[in-house]
Motif scaffolding. Structure first.
Motif, PDB file in Angstrom:
ATOM      1  N   CYS A 151      -2.509  -3.807   1.714  1.00  0.00           N
ATOM      2  CA  CYS A 151      -2.751  -2.746   2.703  1.00  0.00           C
ATOM      3  C   CYS A 151      -4.051  -1.986   2.465  1.00  0.00           C
ATOM      4  N   ILE A 201      -4.607   0.702   0.615  1.00  0.00           N
ATOM      5  CA  ILE A 201      -4.303   2.125   0.773  1.00  0.00           C
ATOM      6  C   ILE A 201      -4.247   2.776  -0.601  1.00  0.00           C
ATOM      7  N   SER A 202      -4.168   4.099  -0.631  1.00  0.00           N
ATOM      8  CA  SER A 202      -4.160   4.830  -1.902  1.00  0.00           C
ATOM      9  C   SER A 202      -2.831   4.642  -2.637  1.00  0.00           C
ATOM     10  N   GLU A 261      -0.934   6.976  -3.766  1.00  0.00           N
ATOM     11  CA  GLU A 261       0.045   7.919  -3.227  1.00  0.00           C
ATOM     12  C   GLU A 261       0.696   7.387  -1.958  1.00  0.00           C
ATOM     13  N   GLU A 262      -0.099   6.742  -1.121  1.00  0.00           N
ATOM     14  CA  GLU A 262       0.460   6.151   0.107  1.00  0.00           C
ATOM     15  C   GLU A 262       1.413   5.006  -0.239  1.00  0.00           C
ATOM     16  N   LYS A 263       1.048   4.227  -1.250  1.00  0.00           N
ATOM     17  CA  LYS A 263       1.934   3.141  -1.698  1.00  0.00           C
ATOM     18  C   LYS A 263       3.260   3.710  -2.198  1.00  0.00           C
ATOM     19  N   THR A 307       4.665   6.478  -1.329  1.00  0.00           N
ATOM     20  CA  THR A 307       5.437   6.981  -0.181  1.00  0.00           C
ATOM     21  C   THR A 307       6.180   5.829   0.490  1.00  0.00           C
ATOM     22  N   LEU A 308       5.479   4.719   0.733  1.00  0.00           N
ATOM     23  CA  LEU A 308       6.121   3.545   1.325  1.00  0.00           C
ATOM     24  C   LEU A 308       7.230   3.029   0.408  1.00  0.00           C
ATOM     25  N   GLU A 356       5.504   5.768   8.914  1.00  0.00           N
ATOM     26  CA  GLU A 356       4.417   5.852   7.943  1.00  0.00           C
ATOM     27  C   GLU A 356       3.456   4.675   8.100  1.00  0.00           C
ATOM     28  N   LYS A 416       0.786   4.970  10.808  1.00  0.00           N
ATOM     29  CA  LYS A 416      -0.372   5.813  10.512  1.00  0.00           C
ATOM     30  C   LYS A 416      -1.490   5.024   9.833  1.00  0.00           C
ATOM     31  N   LEU A 417      -1.151   3.863   9.279  1.00  0.00           N
ATOM     32  CA  LEU A 417      -2.097   3.117   8.459  1.00  0.00           C
ATOM     33  C   LEU A 417      -2.855   2.078   9.270  1.00  0.00           C
TER      34      LEU A 417
END
Length: 370
Positions: free
Chosen positions: A159, A161-162, A164-166, A168-169, A184, A187-188
């Protein structure tokens, strides 16, 4: 008090049988401190999933904590240099923590194993096999759900992504919250196909072979395929045991990305909704703590089994507590509370009731012949 309870509970019997299993595989009992440096837990709060830790100052001014976890204590004692072969230990320890959904500290028993060293397929097979044997020893229908952090993390890595985003997922996958997970993902800025594959993870569970085939259709890249190959290889290696029929795949099982890698698993018993066994491969934890060796292990939460293991007897209650005017009420109720905590039924009386049976009588009266 001359009359005491000499009862070996079913929980205690289970722990002795588990100990016998682990010792039959050459595991040695670990020596674990009751107190540990506070920094050990502060630095690894996300591994514990809590920041509620009882701490105190010792006489030298050092900040210590009542241990809320056994694994961290064992890893802390590991040698920094690479272990030759394996160190195999088991434990039966009480930890102090706030259980999920509670607002008070409790002593929680953990019985389990750790294999420390260069973790290969054989070590992983042994850990899973011992987890299966541990669940079988409880004597109820059970299932061991297995997953692989490499499969989930490889999809998240695609993905871009950061961290923190990982995370969250990751949390939405674990809670099987498909609605929030899809919100969520929307948003990506990632390919739609990847969004579909990740959103399928919370519901990707079931019989091993059937679920594995579904997972192969979601794999993206070499890392995710290698994770599935490892799962398949481990499952095939466990086919020597009929207990392998109790293994399922569940890709909603994920742990903290900073600590766990490879195989992770959870055990369930029929009649209980809570997890009674939890384990996995946590090489990232050992490396974070400056160790060159890896580790895999699991814990059985024996106190979660208390109600299930409680043996009903042919008595009106387990214990009658007798008192008179000379008895301290604090003594009566401290004793009663202790018995109730151990799942014994009680009755408090001045005299033994007629036509009433009990397995044990605790007599606190001054004249015990009354």
């Amino acid at each position: 008090m001359t009359d005491e309870l000499y009862v070996l509970s079913k929980e205690e019997q289970l722990k002795l049988r588990l100990r016998a299993i682990y010792e039959s595989h050459g595991f040695k009992k670990a020596s674990v401190n009751k107190f540990e440096p506070y920094d050990l837990y502060v630095d690894n709060k996300s591994f514990l999933n809590t920041d509620k830790i009882i701490s105190f100052m010792d006489l030298d001014g050092k900040l210590l904590s009542l241990k809320p976890d056994v694994t961290l204590s064992i890893v802390r004692k590991m040698p920094d240099e690479k272990i030759k072969g394996f160190t195999k230990v088991y434990y039966d320890e009480d930890v102090v923590r706030v259980p999920f959904g509670s607002r008070e500290y409790k002593e929680i028993n953990q019985t389990g194993i750790e294999i420390l060293g260069e973790i290969d397929e054989c070590a992983k097979v042994e850990a899973i096999y011992l987890a299966l044997r541990s669940l079988k020893e409880i004597g109820q229908p059970f299932v061991l759900d297995i997953s692989h952090m490499g499969f989930v993390s490889s999809l998240l890595d695609e993905c871009s992504i950061s961290l923190e985003e990982k995370k969250t997922l990751n949390s939405f996958i674990y809670s099987r919250n498909t609605h929030e997970l899809e919100k969520e993902l929307e948003k990506l800025d990632i390919p739609e196909k990847l969004k579909e594959n990740i959103s399928a993870l919370p519901l990707l569970y079931g019989p091993f072979e059937k679920t594995l085939e579904k997972a192969k259709t979601l794999a993206v890249g070499e890392s995710s395929l290698n994770a599935l190959k490892e799962l398949e290889s481990l499952y095939n290696s466990l086919r020597f045991s009929p207990l392998s029929e109790n293994i399922s795949l569940d890709f909603s099982i994920v742990n903290d990305l900073d600590y766990y890698n490879g195989i992770i698993f959870q055990g369930y018993i029929q009649g209980l909704s809570k997890i009674v066994l939890k384990g996995g491969n946590y090489d990232f934890l050992t490396k974070k703590m400056g160790k060159e060796s890896g580790a895999i292990g699991f814990a059985v939460y024996t106190d979660e089994l208390s109600r299930l293991l409680f043996e009903k007897k042919s008595f009106d209650c387990d214990v009658v507590i007798l008192y008179d005017d000379s008895t301290e009420f604090s003594t009566i109720f401290e004793t009663a509370n202790s018995l109730l905590s151990d799942n014994f039924s009680i009755r408090i009386e001045r005299e033994l009731p007629e036509n009433f049976s009990a397995a044990k009588v605790l007599d606190f009266r001054e004249d015990k012949n009354a």
